[in-house]
Scaffold this motif. Structure first.
Motif, PDB file in Angstrom:
ATOM      1  N   GLY A 131       0.779  -1.228   0.000  1.00  0.00           N
ATOM      2  CA  GLY A 131       0.000   0.000   0.000  1.00  0.00           C
ATOM      3  C   GLY A 131       0.811   1.278   0.000  1.00  0.00           C
ATOM      4  N   LEU A 132       2.109   1.209   0.162  1.00  0.00           N
ATOM      5  CA  LEU A 132       2.932   2.406   0.266  1.00  0.00           C
ATOM      6  C   LEU A 132       2.918   3.172  -1.061  1.00  0.00           C
ATOM      7  CD1 LEU A 132       4.742   3.756   2.415  1.00  0.00           C
ATOM      8  CD2 LEU A 132       6.668   2.571   1.392  1.00  0.00           C
ATOM      9  N   THR A 133       2.577   4.453  -1.002  1.00  0.00           N
ATOM     10  CA  THR A 133       2.532   5.285  -2.206  1.00  0.00           C
ATOM     11  C   THR A 133       3.913   5.893  -2.467  1.00  0.00           C
ATOM     12  OG1 THR A 133       1.964   7.271  -0.960  1.00  0.00           O
ATOM     13  CG2 THR A 133       0.118   5.888  -1.736  1.00  0.00           C
ATOM     14  N   ALA A 134       4.066   6.519  -3.632  1.00  0.00           N
ATOM     15  CA  ALA A 134       5.333   7.202  -3.938  1.00  0.00           C
ATOM     16  C   ALA A 134       5.608   8.313  -2.917  1.00  0.00           C
ATOM     17  CB  ALA A 134       5.309   7.739  -5.368  1.00  0.00           C
ATOM     18  N   PRO A 135       4.620   9.162  -2.583  1.00  0.00           N
ATOM     19  CA  PRO A 135       4.887  10.153  -1.521  1.00  0.00           C
ATOM     20  C   PRO A 135       5.196   9.487  -0.176  1.00  0.00           C
ATOM     21  CG  PRO A 135       2.947  10.801  -2.763  1.00  0.00           C
ATOM     22  CD  PRO A 135       3.323   9.410  -3.200  1.00  0.00           C
ATOM     23  N   GLY A 136       4.549   8.377   0.105  1.00  0.00           N
ATOM     24  CA  GLY A 136       4.826   7.648   1.338  1.00  0.00           C
ATOM     25  C   GLY A 136       6.260   7.139   1.373  1.00  0.00           C
ATOM     26  N   ALA A 137       6.717   6.573   0.265  1.00  0.00           N
ATOM     27  CA  ALA A 137       8.093   6.093   0.186  1.00  0.00           C
ATOM     28  C   ALA A 137       9.073   7.257   0.352  1.00  0.00           C
ATOM     29  CB  ALA A 137       8.338   5.380  -1.143  1.00  0.00           C
ATOM     30  N   ALA A 138       8.748   8.399  -0.259  1.00  0.00           N
ATOM     31  CA  ALA A 138       9.619   9.571  -0.141  1.00  0.00           C
ATOM     32  C   ALA A 138       9.706  10.051   1.305  1.00  0.00           C
ATOM     33  CB  ALA A 138       9.116  10.692  -1.049  1.00  0.00           C
ATOM     34  N   VAL A 139       8.571  10.083   1.997  1.00  0.00           N
ATOM     35  CA  VAL A 139       8.559  10.518   3.397  1.00  0.00           C
ATOM     36  C   VAL A 139       9.339   9.535   4.257  1.00  0.00           C
ATOM     37  CG1 VAL A 139       7.072  10.823   5.432  1.00  0.00           C
ATOM     38  CG2 VAL A 139       6.438  11.865   3.248  1.00  0.00           C
ATOM     39  N   VAL A 140       9.117   8.260   4.063  1.00  0.00           N
ATOM     40  CA  VAL A 140       9.813   7.240   4.866  1.00  0.00           C
ATOM     41  C   VAL A 140      11.320   7.321   4.629  1.00  0.00           C
ATOM     42  CG1 VAL A 140      10.127   4.744   5.177  1.00  0.00           C
ATOM     43  CG2 VAL A 140       7.825   5.699   5.056  1.00  0.00           C
ATOM     44  N   LEU A 141      11.738   7.472   3.380  1.00  0.00           N
ATOM     45  CA  LEU A 141      13.174   7.552   3.085  1.00  0.00           C
ATOM     46  C   LEU A 141      13.789   8.865   3.581  1.00  0.00           C
ATOM     47  CD1 LEU A 141      13.323   5.925  -0.456  1.00  0.00           C
ATOM     48  CD2 LEU A 141      14.035   4.936   1.739  1.00  0.00           C
ATOM     49  N   ALA A 142      13.037   9.955   3.507  1.00  0.00           N
ATOM     50  CA  ALA A 142      13.554  11.243   3.996  1.00  0.00           C
ATOM     51  C   ALA A 142      13.760  11.208   5.506  1.00  0.00           C
ATOM     52  CB  ALA A 142      12.605  12.374   3.612  1.00  0.00           C
ATOM     53  N   GLN A 143      12.784  10.664   6.226  1.00  0.00           N
ATOM     54  CA  GLN A 143      12.963  10.598   7.678  1.00  0.00           C
ATOM     55  C   GLN A 143      14.047   9.591   8.036  1.00  0.00           C
ATOM     56  OE1 GLN A 143      11.988   8.002  10.040  1.00  0.00           O
ATOM     57  NE2 GLN A 143      11.514   6.688   8.299  1.00  0.00           N
ATOM     58  N   ALA A 144      14.208   8.539   7.250  1.00  0.00           N
ATOM     59  CA  ALA A 144      15.289   7.575   7.497  1.00  0.00           C
ATOM     60  C   ALA A 144      16.643   8.242   7.302  1.00  0.00           C
ATOM     61  CB  ALA A 144      15.152   6.367   6.570  1.00  0.00           C
ATOM     62  N   ALA A 145      16.761   9.086   6.292  1.00  0.00           N
ATOM     63  CA  ALA A 145      18.021   9.807   6.067  1.00  0.00           C
ATOM     64  C   ALA A 145      18.318  10.741   7.235  1.00  0.00           C
ATOM     65  CB  ALA A 145      17.952  10.594   4.754  1.00  0.00           C
ATOM     66  N   ALA A 146      17.302  11.435   7.728  1.00  0.00           N
ATOM     67  CA  ALA A 146      17.501  12.330   8.878  1.00  0.00           C
ATOM     68  C   ALA A 146      17.914  11.537  10.110  1.00  0.00           C
ATOM     69  CB  ALA A 146      16.220  13.124   9.151  1.00  0.00           C
ATOM     70  N   VAL A 147      17.282  10.409  10.342  1.00  0.00           N
ATOM     71  CA  VAL A 147      17.615   9.572  11.495  1.00  0.00           C
ATOM     72  C   VAL A 147      19.032   9.021  11.355  1.00  0.00           C
ATOM     73  CG1 VAL A 147      17.000   7.457  12.754  1.00  0.00           C
ATOM     74  CG2 VAL A 147      15.200   9.026  12.014  1.00  0.00           C
ATOM     75  N   ALA A 148      19.441   8.689  10.133  1.00  0.00           N
ATOM     76  CA  ALA A 148      20.814   8.222   9.908  1.00  0.00           C
ATOM     77  C   ALA A 148      21.819   9.311  10.276  1.00  0.00           C
ATOM     78  CB  ALA A 148      21.001   7.785   8.455  1.00  0.00           C
ATOM     79  N   VAL A 149      21.496  10.557   9.945  1.00  0.00           N
ATOM     80  CA  VAL A 149      22.387  11.671  10.314  1.00  0.00           C
ATOM     81  C   VAL A 149      22.457  11.803  11.831  1.00  0.00           C
ATOM     82  CG1 VAL A 149      22.661  14.186  10.226  1.00  0.00           C
ATOM     83  CG2 VAL A 149      22.095  12.912   8.142  1.00  0.00           C
ATOM     84  N   PHE A 150      21.307  11.718  12.507  1.00  0.00           N
ATOM     85  CA  PHE A 150      21.309  11.790  13.973  1.00  0.00           C
ATOM     86  C   PHE A 150      22.139  10.648  14.569  1.00  0.00           C
ATOM     87  CE2 PHE A 150      17.198  14.234  13.632  1.00  0.00           C
ATOM     88  CZ  PHE A 150      17.749  15.433  14.049  1.00  0.00           C
ATOM     89  N   ALA A 151      21.972   9.444  14.046  1.00  0.00           N
ATOM     90  CA  ALA A 151      22.728   8.297  14.564  1.00  0.00           C
ATOM     91  C   ALA A 151      24.229   8.522  14.389  1.00  0.00           C
ATOM     92  CB  ALA A 151      22.293   7.014  13.854  1.00  0.00           C
ATOM     93  N   GLU A 152      24.622   9.027  13.238  1.00  0.00           N
ATOM     94  CA  GLU A 152      26.048   9.295  12.989  1.00  0.00           C
ATOM     95  C   GLU A 152      26.576  10.361  13.938  1.00  0.00           C
ATOM     96  OE1 GLU A 152      29.899   9.514  11.722  1.00  0.00           O
ATOM     97  OE2 GLU A 152      28.442   7.939  11.316  1.00  0.00           O
ATOM     98  N   LEU A 153      25.827  11.441  14.116  1.00  0.00           N
ATOM     99  CA  LEU A 153      26.264  12.509  15.024  1.00  0.00           C
ATOM    100  C   LEU A 153      26.307  12.029  16.475  1.00  0.00           C
ATOM    101  CD1 LEU A 153      24.350  15.521  13.458  1.00  0.00           C
ATOM    102  CD2 LEU A 153      26.842  15.127  13.449  1.00  0.00           C
ATOM    103  N   GLN A 154      25.336  11.231  16.867  1.00  0.00           N
ATOM    104  CA  GLN A 154      25.326  10.697  18.232  1.00  0.00           C
ATOM    105  C   GLN A 154      26.490   9.734  18.429  1.00  0.00           C
ATOM    106  OE1 GLN A 154      21.335   9.397  17.809  1.00  0.00           O
ATOM    107  NE2 GLN A 154      20.476  11.278  18.654  1.00  0.00           N
ATOM    108  N   TYR A 155      26.788   8.950  17.427  1.00  0.00           N
ATOM    109  CA  TYR A 155      27.944   8.044  17.487  1.00  0.00           C
ATOM    110  C   TYR A 155      29.244   8.849  17.600  1.00  0.00           C
ATOM    111  CZ  TYR A 155      31.507   4.716  16.082  1.00  0.00           C
ATOM    112  OH  TYR A 155      32.651   3.952  16.037  1.00  0.00           O
ATOM    113  N   THR A 156      29.368   9.864  16.786  1.00  0.00           N
ATOM    114  CA  THR A 156      30.581  10.682  16.760  1.00  0.00           C
ATOM    115  C   THR A 156      30.814  11.390  18.106  1.00  0.00           C
ATOM    116  OG1 THR A 156      30.308  11.053  14.394  1.00  0.00           O
ATOM    117  CG2 THR A 156      31.723  12.594  15.565  1.00  0.00           C
ATOM    118  N   HIS A 157      29.735  11.853  18.731  1.00  0.00           N
ATOM    119  CA  HIS A 157      29.864  12.651  19.966  1.00  0.00           C
ATOM    120  C   HIS A 157      29.651  11.850  21.239  1.00  0.00           C
ATOM    121  CE1 HIS A 157      30.334  16.260  17.643  1.00  0.00           C
ATOM    122  NE2 HIS A 157      29.196  16.054  17.022  1.00  0.00           N
ATOM    123  N   ARG A 158      29.522  10.542  21.150  1.00  0.00           N
ATOM    124  CA  ARG A 158      29.222   9.718  22.329  1.00  0.00           C
ATOM    125  C   ARG A 158      30.286   9.811  23.385  1.00  0.00           C
ATOM    126  NH1 ARG A 158      31.936   6.983  18.954  1.00  0.00           N
ATOM    127  NH2 ARG A 158      33.183   5.190  19.443  1.00  0.00           N
TER     128      ARG A 158
END
Length: 135
Positions: free
Chosen positions: A108-135
């Motif tokens: 059921g995932l639409t193209a806008p849905g996939a875009a939103v899921v991937l965009a938030q995943a990219a943001a979360v990946a950045v947070f994970a990297e920054l949290q790892y770097t500054h741990r």
């Protein structure tokens, strides 16, 4: 007379954790905002994103609680390293699950849905990297 002798580790630990605290608070703000939007708009977003309202509501509530936990963690006198690892690993798992949702067989995932899921995943990946770097 006031004792001015203090532990030399406390100010250094607090100062050295300032970047980590900022990243945790930014993660909290982003997670909280997405959580409120997902929970409040779960019925309206289901057709646009192709995700069931129940899933959006559940994820939204989880993200709000997660955001509150991040704020509490960032406000501790010293952010415990094991808890930072929990956040980094949790964010990494979130990214992997998000990508799996998009490339998997979710019908059921639409193209806008996939875009939103991937965009938030990219943001979360950045947070994970920054949290790892500054741990």
């Amino acid at each position: 007379m006031t004792n001015t002798v203090s532990s030399s580790n406390a100010p250094t630990a607090t100062r050295s954790q300032a970047p980590l605290r900022r990243v945790l608070l930014l993660d909290a703000a982003a997670s909280g905002a997405l959580g409120v939007a997902s929970a409040a708009g779960s019925s309206a977003l289901d057709d646009l994103l192709g995700l069931p309202p129940g899933l959006l509501l559940g994820v939204g509530v989880f993200l709000v609680v997660y955001a509150l936990g991040l704020v509490a963690l960032a406000r501790l006198a010293t952010v415990p390293r094991p808890l930072t690892w929990v956040v980094v690993l949790g964010n990494t798992a979130w990214v992997l699950a998000s990508v799996a949702l998009v490339v998997g067989t979710w019908s059921g995932l639409t193209a806008p849905g996939a875009a939103v899921v991937l965009a938030q995943a990219a943001a979360v990946a950045v947070f994970a990297e920054l949290q790892y770097t500054h741990r």
